[in-house]
Design a protein around this motif. Structure first.
Motif, mmCIF file in Angstrom:
data_model
loop_
_atom_site.group_PDB
_atom_site.id
_atom_site.type_symbol
_atom_site.label_atom_id
_atom_site.label_comp_id
_atom_site.label_asym_id
_atom_site.label_seq_id
_atom_site.Cartn_x
_atom_site.Cartn_y
_atom_site.Cartn_z
ATOM 1 N N SER A 65 45.911 37.522 38.598
ATOM 2 C CA SER A 65 45.473 37.107 39.328
ATOM 3 C C SER A 65 44.027 36.495 40.047
ATOM 4 O O SER A 65 43.903 36.480 38.221
ATOM 5 C CB SER A 65 45.121 38.774 40.082
ATOM 6 O OG SER A 65 44.088 39.065 39.392
ATOM 7 N N ALA A 67 41.313 36.916 41.590
ATOM 8 C CA ALA A 67 40.499 38.224 40.632
ATOM 9 C C ALA A 67 39.683 37.975 38.999
ATOM 10 O O ALA A 67 38.570 37.565 38.766
ATOM 11 C CB ALA A 67 40.625 39.218 41.872
ATOM 12 N N LYS A 70 39.036 34.369 38.114
ATOM 13 C CA LYS A 70 38.167 34.039 38.304
ATOM 14 C C LYS A 70 36.816 34.874 37.569
ATOM 15 O O LYS A 70 35.183 34.365 36.706
ATOM 16 C CB LYS A 70 37.494 34.503 39.611
ATOM 17 C CG LYS A 70 35.604 33.628 39.824
ATOM 18 C CD LYS A 70 35.294 34.721 41.526
ATOM 19 C CE LYS A 70 34.630 33.919 42.040
ATOM 20 N NZ LYS A 70 34.148 34.230 43.115
ATOM 21 N N GLN A 71 36.842 36.792 37.068
ATOM 22 C CA GLN A 71 35.646 37.670 36.139
ATOM 23 C C GLN A 71 36.319 36.523 34.143
ATOM 24 O O GLN A 71 34.653 36.114 33.630
ATOM 25 C CB GLN A 71 36.519 38.752 36.232
ATOM 26 C CG GLN A 71 36.168 39.202 36.650
ATOM 27 C CD GLN A 71 36.653 40.627 37.127
ATOM 28 O OE1 GLN A 71 38.175 41.040 36.499
ATOM 29 N NE2 GLN A 71 36.016 41.984 37.121
ATOM 30 N N GLN A 87 45.778 42.890 34.360
ATOM 31 C CA GLN A 87 45.108 42.101 35.404
ATOM 32 C C GLN A 87 45.318 40.655 34.772
ATOM 33 O O GLN A 87 45.663 39.817 35.720
ATOM 34 C CB GLN A 87 43.723 42.447 35.729
ATOM 35 C CG GLN A 87 43.258 43.792 36.001
ATOM 36 C CD GLN A 87 42.157 43.728 36.487
ATOM 37 O OE1 GLN A 87 41.230 42.845 36.799
ATOM 38 N NE2 GLN A 87 41.537 44.921 35.543
#
Length: 116
Positions: A65, A67, A70-71, A87
């Motif tokens: 994903s 998100a 990005k993490q 994830q």
């Protein structure tokens, strides 16, 4: 995602303590999320992105994903943790996973010391 990758590339070039990790590395990895693929090349102590990843075959890929990606790129979460949580999916050998995790995480770790 491209902005997060570009920000990461700027940060890592300012981080002298991370560069020895990639001194002898030769890794090409596709970062894939939401129909977008960006290829990171880590070679001869440098790290850069390739604009047309479709033209080259790459055996390693990290997908997931936006998100989670990005993490990872910001170093706020570790690659293996994101993978355990479902994830992200990394198709890399453990040694490569650990190296990539270290690169992403240490780039952020050093930055947070300066922002306190």
């Amino acid at each position: 995602m491209i902005e997060a990758v570009k920000t990461f590339l700027v940060k890592i070039k300012d981080q002298g303590h991370v560069l020895p990790l990639i001194h002898r590395a030769d890794i090409q990895v596709n970062l894939h999320c939401d129909q977008q693929t960006i290829q990171l090349i880590i070679k001869n102590g440098g790290i850069f992105l390739l604009q047309n990843p479709e033209e080259q075959q790459v055996k390693y890929e990290i997908s997931g994903s936006p998100a989670a990606m990005k993490q990872l790129l910001e170093g706020t979460e570790r690659l293996r943790f994101l993978e355990q949580q479902g994830q992200l999916k990394a198709s890399t050998p453990l040694r490569t996973t650990l190296l990539l995790e270290s690169i992403f995480f240490l780039t952020k770790a050093q930055n947070s010391q300066f922002t306190k």
